[in-house]
Scaffold this active site. Structure first.
Site, PDB file in Angstrom:
ATOM      1  N   ASP A  67      57.612  23.163  24.811  1.00  0.00           N
ATOM      2  CA  ASP A  67      56.487  24.076  24.608  1.00  0.00           C
ATOM      3  C   ASP A  67      56.452  25.200  25.642  1.00  0.00           C
ATOM      4  OD1 ASP A  67      55.867  22.387  26.727  1.00  0.00           O
ATOM      5  OD2 ASP A  67      54.230  21.382  25.713  1.00  0.00           O
ATOM      6  N   ASN A 136      44.736  13.194  26.768  1.00  0.00           N
ATOM      7  CA  ASN A 136      44.134  12.972  25.442  1.00  0.00           C
ATOM      8  C   ASN A 136      45.166  12.468  24.432  1.00  0.00           C
ATOM      9  OD1 ASN A 136      45.688  15.192  25.004  1.00  0.00           O
ATOM     10  ND2 ASN A 136      44.021  16.588  24.462  1.00  0.00           N
ATOM     11  N   HIS A 138      48.201  13.815  23.954  1.00  0.00           N
ATOM     12  CA  HIS A 138      49.096  14.824  23.370  1.00  0.00           C
ATOM     13  C   HIS A 138      50.542  14.627  23.837  1.00  0.00           C
ATOM     14  CE1 HIS A 138      48.074  17.999  26.709  1.00  0.00           C
ATOM     15  NE2 HIS A 138      49.237  17.448  27.001  1.00  0.00           N
ATOM     16  N   GLU A 143      47.962  18.639  20.104  1.00  0.00           N
ATOM     17  CA  GLU A 143      46.645  18.144  20.478  1.00  0.00           C
ATOM     18  C   GLU A 143      46.083  17.230  19.383  1.00  0.00           C
ATOM     19  OE1 GLU A 143      45.885  18.500  23.459  1.00  0.00           O
ATOM     20  OE2 GLU A 143      45.175  20.485  24.017  1.00  0.00           O
TER      21      GLU A 143
HETATM   22  C1  GLP Z   1      51.277  19.420  29.592  1.00  0.00           C
HETATM   23  C2  GLP Z   1      52.555  19.514  28.781  1.00  0.00           C
HETATM   24  C3  GLP Z   1      52.971  18.169  28.246  1.00  0.00           C
HETATM   25  C4  GLP Z   1      52.916  17.140  29.345  1.00  0.00           C
HETATM   26  C5  GLP Z   1      51.490  16.995  29.807  1.00  0.00           C
HETATM   27  C6  GLP Z   1      51.292  15.918  30.851  1.00  0.00           C
HETATM   28  O1  GLP Z   1      50.134  19.560  28.834  1.00  0.00           O
HETATM   29  N1  GLP Z   1      52.461  20.421  27.704  1.00  0.00           N
HETATM   30  O2  GLP Z   1      54.267  18.251  27.695  1.00  0.00           O
HETATM   31  O3  GLP Z   1      53.367  15.904  28.864  1.00  0.00           O
HETATM   32  O4  GLP Z   1      51.131  18.260  30.356  1.00  0.00           O
HETATM   33  O5  GLP Z   1      51.471  16.453  32.105  1.00  0.00           O
HETATM   34  P1  GLP Z   1      51.533  15.638  33.441  1.00  0.00           P
HETATM   35  O6  GLP Z   1      52.845  14.969  33.449  1.00  0.00           O
HETATM   36  O7  GLP Z   1      51.413  16.684  34.505  1.00  0.00           O
HETATM   37  O8  GLP Z   1      50.396  14.680  33.436  1.00  0.00           O
END
Ligand code: GLP
Length: 241
Positions: A67, A136, A138, A143
């Site tokens: 993304d 959440n 995702h 989402e």
């Molecule tokens: C972002 C990314 C996700 C990632 C998520 C969790 O929203 N788009 O791909 O998995 O964060 O991030 P973290 O590993 O910092 O908790």
């Protein structure tokens, strides 16, 4: 599903990095699906270390990221392109033209989504896809919703995601409100998936993802249907299971 229960973040990073290193040794021209966020940073550090020690060659590797924020250029230090360059690509011998992320500055985001979707499809399933997990549920930036969106698309970020990701920005209002993300089908087509989850804050959602009903309201729950999923999670993340 294979569950690798590990002591802490550092072990999670090492175990997940080993899975990637094994894949690259087995197939030096692998297509790697990559992710951003704090959960996967340690893994990238291990890949860099291994490369510096002469144990891994990235010259034939192709990468495709999950993304990118809409509205940020690759030079913006909050963009995922910047994250990937600085936390991995600049430190290994990868050919930059083989690294792919959605273009956050594309004039026409719908055309950009189509381009990115076709690119992913052209790989006929990435060899191994790395995932973190949002608070959440995702995956990528898919989402919670009433339906699973299959292809690469533009998404409006949830307030909780904007809040969670604001820790990387100076101000919460600086967090982009939209992103381009691989869709659920793009992710599920990967031949292998590695999900990294660490910390108490993720314990409740990890339980829902792995043991709850499969629903688009918990997007990561779809992973229960993947034939080759490895979950690498630490004791804190597994504390509710
Ligand atoms: C972002 C990314 C996700 C990632 C998520 C969790 O929203 N788009 O791909 O998995 O964060 O991030 P973290 O590993 O910092 O908790």
């Amino acid at each position: 599903m294979t569950l690798q229960a590990v002591k802490n973040y550092d072990y999670m990073s090492r175990v997940a990095a080993e899975i990637f290193l094994t894949q690259i040794k087995k197939k030096p021209d692998s297509v790697l699906g990559l992710a951003t966020g704090s959960s996967v940073l340690g893994l990238y550090e291990h890949l860099i270390k291994s490369h510096k020690e002469g144990n891994v060659d990235f010259s034939e590797i192709t990468t495709v990221n999950l993304d990118e924020y809409v509205g940020l250029s690759g030079e913006s230090d909050q963009s995922y392109r910047y994250y990937m360059d600085n936390n991995l690509f600049n430190h290994i011998n990868i050919n930059f033209s083989n690294t792919n992320l959605p273009d956050g500055l594309a004039k026409d985001v719908i055309t950009e989504c189509k381009r990115y979707n076709s690119l992913i499809e052209s790989f006929m399933g990435v060899d191994i896809q790395l995932l973190g997990l949002g608070l959440n549920g995702h995956i990528g930036f898919n989402e919670p919703d009433d339906v699973f969106t299959k292809e690469t698309h533009v998404v409006d970020l949830e307030e909780s995601t904007i809040k969670a990701n604001s820790r990387f920005f100076e101000n919460e209002k600086d967090v982009p409100r939209q992103a381009i993300t691989m869709g659920i089908q793009n992710i599920m087509h990967a031949k292998e998936i590695v999900l990294c989850v660490s910390g108490k804050a993720k314990a409740k959602i990890l339980k829902e993802v792995l043991t709850g009903p499969i629903t688009p309201h918990v997007p990561g729950s779809i992973l229960q249907l993947h034939p080759n999923l490895t979950v690498v999670a630490d004791m804190d993340a597994l504390s509710e299971i």
